[in-house]
Design a protein around this motif. Sequence first.
Motif, PDB file in Angstrom:
ATOM      1  N   GLU A   1       7.506 -72.640  12.534  1.00  0.00           N
ATOM      2  CA  GLU A   1       8.673 -72.600  13.042  1.00  0.00           C
ATOM      3  C   GLU A   1       9.143 -71.023  13.142  1.00  0.00           C
ATOM      4  O   GLU A   1       8.802 -70.128  12.182  1.00  0.00           O
ATOM      5  CB  GLU A   1      10.130 -73.069  12.369  1.00  0.00           C
ATOM      6  CG  GLU A   1       9.942 -74.606  12.440  1.00  0.00           C
ATOM      7  CD  GLU A   1      11.401 -74.996  11.536  1.00  0.00           C
ATOM      8  OE1 GLU A   1      12.415 -74.968  12.021  1.00  0.00           O
ATOM      9  OE2 GLU A   1      10.913 -75.457  10.407  1.00  0.00           O
ATOM     10  N   PHE A   2       9.279 -70.483  14.387  1.00  0.00           N
ATOM     11  CA  PHE A   2       9.924 -69.124  14.545  1.00  0.00           C
ATOM     12  C   PHE A   2      11.288 -69.117  14.938  1.00  0.00           C
ATOM     13  O   PHE A   2      11.704 -69.588  15.610  1.00  0.00           O
ATOM     14  CB  PHE A   2       9.032 -68.498  15.877  1.00  0.00           C
ATOM     15  CG  PHE A   2       7.719 -67.757  15.375  1.00  0.00           C
ATOM     16  CD1 PHE A   2       6.773 -68.566  14.587  1.00  0.00           C
ATOM     17  CD2 PHE A   2       7.403 -66.522  16.152  1.00  0.00           C
ATOM     18  CE1 PHE A   2       5.465 -67.755  14.331  1.00  0.00           C
ATOM     19  CE2 PHE A   2       6.092 -65.852  15.904  1.00  0.00           C
ATOM     20  CZ  PHE A   2       5.112 -66.425  15.111  1.00  0.00           C
ATOM     21  N   ARG A   3      11.986 -68.113  13.817  1.00  0.00           N
ATOM     22  CA  ARG A   3      13.355 -68.042  13.963  1.00  0.00           C
ATOM     23  C   ARG A   3      13.776 -66.467  14.445  1.00  0.00           C
ATOM     24  O   ARG A   3      13.709 -65.762  13.700  1.00  0.00           O
ATOM     25  CB  ARG A   3      13.957 -68.367  12.844  1.00  0.00           C
ATOM     26  CG  ARG A   3      13.982 -69.962  12.210  1.00  0.00           C
ATOM     27  CD  ARG A   3      14.619 -70.256  11.195  1.00  0.00           C
ATOM     28  NE  ARG A   3      14.763 -71.546  10.837  1.00  0.00           N
ATOM     29  CZ  ARG A   3      15.423 -72.143   9.772  1.00  0.00           C
ATOM     30  NH1 ARG A   3      16.141 -71.429   8.906  1.00  0.00           N
ATOM     31  NH2 ARG A   3      15.478 -73.149   9.621  1.00  0.00           N
ATOM     32  N   ALA A   4      13.840 -66.372  15.899  1.00  0.00           N
ATOM     33  CA  ALA A   4      14.018 -65.233  16.545  1.00  0.00           C
ATOM     34  C   ALA A   4      13.201 -63.962  16.122  1.00  0.00           C
ATOM     35  O   ALA A   4      13.930 -63.017  15.503  1.00  0.00           O
ATOM     36  CB  ALA A   4      15.688 -64.925  15.987  1.00  0.00           C
TER      37      ALA A   4
ATOM     38  N   GLY B   1       8.300 -75.737   6.257  1.00  0.00           N
ATOM     39  CA  GLY B   1       9.400 -75.355   5.765  1.00  0.00           C
ATOM     40  C   GLY B   1       9.793 -74.403   5.133  1.00  0.00           C
ATOM     41  O   GLY B   1      11.048 -74.161   4.390  1.00  0.00           O
ATOM     42  N   GLN B   2       8.653 -73.381   4.707  1.00  0.00           N
ATOM     43  CA  GLN B   2       8.904 -72.357   3.683  1.00  0.00           C
ATOM     44  C   GLN B   2       8.848 -71.067   4.406  1.00  0.00           C
ATOM     45  O   GLN B   2       7.727 -71.042   5.343  1.00  0.00           O
ATOM     46  CB  GLN B   2       7.767 -72.256   2.615  1.00  0.00           C
ATOM     47  CG  GLN B   2       7.806 -73.737   1.784  1.00  0.00           C
ATOM     48  CD  GLN B   2       6.557 -73.858   0.772  1.00  0.00           C
ATOM     49  OE1 GLN B   2       6.719 -72.909  -0.045  1.00  0.00           O
ATOM     50  NE2 GLN B   2       5.825 -74.961   1.087  1.00  0.00           N
ATOM     51  N   SER B   3       9.525 -70.250   4.086  1.00  0.00           N
ATOM     52  CA  SER B   3       9.485 -68.737   4.767  1.00  0.00           C
ATOM     53  C   SER B   3       8.282 -68.082   4.228  1.00  0.00           C
ATOM     54  O   SER B   3       7.868 -68.215   2.766  1.00  0.00           O
ATOM     55  CB  SER B   3      10.753 -68.109   4.366  1.00  0.00           C
ATOM     56  OG  SER B   3      10.304 -66.696   4.972  1.00  0.00           O
ATOM     57  N   VAL B   4       7.409 -67.620   5.182  1.00  0.00           N
ATOM     58  CA  VAL B   4       6.153 -67.022   5.024  1.00  0.00           C
ATOM     59  C   VAL B   4       6.328 -65.426   5.368  1.00  0.00           C
ATOM     60  O   VAL B   4       5.300 -64.654   5.268  1.00  0.00           O
ATOM     61  CB  VAL B   4       4.831 -67.377   5.268  1.00  0.00           C
ATOM     62  CG1 VAL B   4       4.669 -68.774   4.636  1.00  0.00           C
ATOM     63  CG2 VAL B   4       5.157 -67.662   6.888  1.00  0.00           C
ATOM     64  N   THR B   5       7.524 -65.139   5.838  1.00  0.00           N
ATOM     65  CA  THR B   5       7.740 -63.602   6.125  1.00  0.00           C
ATOM     66  C   THR B   5       7.107 -62.767   4.869  1.00  0.00           C
ATOM     67  O   THR B   5       8.017 -62.889   3.902  1.00  0.00           O
ATOM     68  CB  THR B   5       9.068 -63.181   6.801  1.00  0.00           C
ATOM     69  OG1 THR B   5       9.360 -64.317   7.993  1.00  0.00           O
ATOM     70  CG2 THR B   5       9.267 -61.863   7.294  1.00  0.00           C
TER      71      THR B   5
ATOM     72  N   MET C   1      12.168 -75.090   0.401  1.00  0.00           N
ATOM     73  CA  MET C   1      12.294 -75.346   1.742  1.00  0.00           C
ATOM     74  C   MET C   1      13.556 -74.405   2.345  1.00  0.00           C
ATOM     75  O   MET C   1      14.556 -74.358   1.547  1.00  0.00           O
ATOM     76  CB  MET C   1      12.659 -76.698   1.856  1.00  0.00           C
ATOM     77  CG  MET C   1      11.560 -77.642   1.270  1.00  0.00           C
ATOM     78  SD  MET C   1       9.907 -77.657   2.207  1.00  0.00           S
ATOM     79  CE  MET C   1      10.089 -78.266   3.778  1.00  0.00           C
ATOM     80  N   VAL C   2      13.260 -74.014   3.317  1.00  0.00           N
ATOM     81  CA  VAL C   2      14.565 -73.239   3.968  1.00  0.00           C
ATOM     82  C   VAL C   2      15.291 -74.206   4.567  1.00  0.00           C
ATOM     83  O   VAL C   2      14.999 -75.073   5.174  1.00  0.00           O
ATOM     84  CB  VAL C   2      13.705 -72.403   4.996  1.00  0.00           C
ATOM     85  CG1 VAL C   2      14.788 -71.777   5.927  1.00  0.00           C
ATOM     86  CG2 VAL C   2      12.704 -71.202   4.421  1.00  0.00           C
ATOM     87  N   PRO C   3      16.931 -73.999   4.139  1.00  0.00           N
ATOM     88  CA  PRO C   3      17.762 -74.981   4.615  1.00  0.00           C
ATOM     89  C   PRO C   3      17.684 -74.932   6.107  1.00  0.00           C
ATOM     90  O   PRO C   3      17.500 -73.758   7.002  1.00  0.00           O
ATOM     91  CB  PRO C   3      19.096 -74.248   4.289  1.00  0.00           C
ATOM     92  CG  PRO C   3      18.587 -73.264   2.962  1.00  0.00           C
ATOM     93  CD  PRO C   3      17.264 -72.863   3.403  1.00  0.00           C
ATOM     94  N   GLY C   4      17.737 -76.185   6.857  1.00  0.00           N
ATOM     95  CA  GLY C   4      17.788 -76.290   8.261  1.00  0.00           C
ATOM     96  C   GLY C   4      16.432 -76.472   8.632  1.00  0.00           C
ATOM     97  O   GLY C   4      16.188 -76.712  10.088  1.00  0.00           O
ATOM     98  N   SER C   5      15.593 -76.213   7.983  1.00  0.00           N
ATOM     99  CA  SER C   5      14.353 -76.354   8.675  1.00  0.00           C
ATOM    100  C   SER C   5      13.603 -77.699   9.160  1.00  0.00           C
ATOM    101  O   SER C   5      14.179 -78.770   8.649  1.00  0.00           O
ATOM    102  CB  SER C   5      13.063 -75.933   7.561  1.00  0.00           C
ATOM    103  OG  SER C   5      12.984 -76.748   6.394  1.00  0.00           O
TER     104      SER C   5
END
Length: 382
Positions: free
Chosen positions: A16-19, A75-79, A5-9
């Motif tokens: 979630e899109f982060r910038a 909660g997991q980065s998929v980039t 899990m990505v911290p702070g998710s």
Amino acid sequence: METVMVPGSDPQADVEFRAVSKRFGQVVAASDLIFSVRKGSFHAFLGASGCGKTTTLRMVAGFEQPTSGDILLAGQSVTGVPAYRRSVNMVFQHYALFPHLNVSQNVAYGLRYARPRPDSRDQAKRVAEALDMVRLGEYGNRRVWELSGGQQQRVALARALVNQPKVLLLDEPLAALDRKLRKEMQTELLRLQREVGITFIMVTHDQEEALSMSDQISIMHAGQIIQTASPLSLYESPANRYVADFVGESNFFQGETRSVSNGELELQTAQGVTLRSPLTPASAYSAENRYCIAVRPEAMSILPYQAQASGLDVTVPGQIEDRIYLGDNTEYRVKTDVLGNVSVRVPKHRMAEAAAFQRGDKVTVGWQQHMGLALAEESVAA
């Protein structure tokens, strides 16, 4: 494979899109997108063609990778993760069904890249369950070209759902259907989303579609999200003129801001008419912005010329240029000397008040000040 899990998710968000930004050469398709989509919700991206909404959806799917920023699924980065390794499926505008396969075979095709891949018995069970979900349980042996447009769309939905994704993506899913069938399918999609309980994300340019189906709507323009809110909040408390103009219809009155007091803006038009309306909660006042006042056509009244206008704060004379019958309401387009052209919409149950008005008649139009909205003119931050 270990789940990291990505911290702070957000544990309540499926997406979630982060910038996140996406560029194609010199063209900016998406710019610094920051948003989240709640688990089990129906979220819509609404905007005109070319605003970036489909690119945004394709980045969730993995068909496009962001130029910068990070995308999270559950909660997991998929980039950088390819589409086939993401727990999402997509229903395309034109369904992309195979005419040489029957309905069950089209649905089973969605399991081709499932990991682990089900055996033939489990596959048949999942196909049957998916067809039952979309109410096509008896159509498994039909050819897709024997089905109606609405039935073909259900096959495409079943094919997307058979993989049991966390998120279902819908790209203009009803655009190819006629108006009556589109209404029926809106109801079907809502029923389906509630029954399966997974997150639906839809892209559309149809405001009625977005308003009637979604829990949350993101309005997009020029690659940016202008406002994300519930359908009710978007309509009653738009962030600025662009949102008010895109969601529903409004009469816009421009002028010079005279004062702001107790959440109410006073504006004077070029013709010297003073108008006052409350600022919406989403459009906090800034001295750097220019403002207008928006009044929805259904918030306006139309009266006989020079009639006593009891209860109206603003009244101006005008002449009817058009009368348009719309079934459940009638719209009058009125030319005034001091406020330009305005639209007044009279619902059927109030038609007795205005039934005698015809094109060319002189009338009085007006509204109560609290029914207007004071909005920033700017649609997108520079």
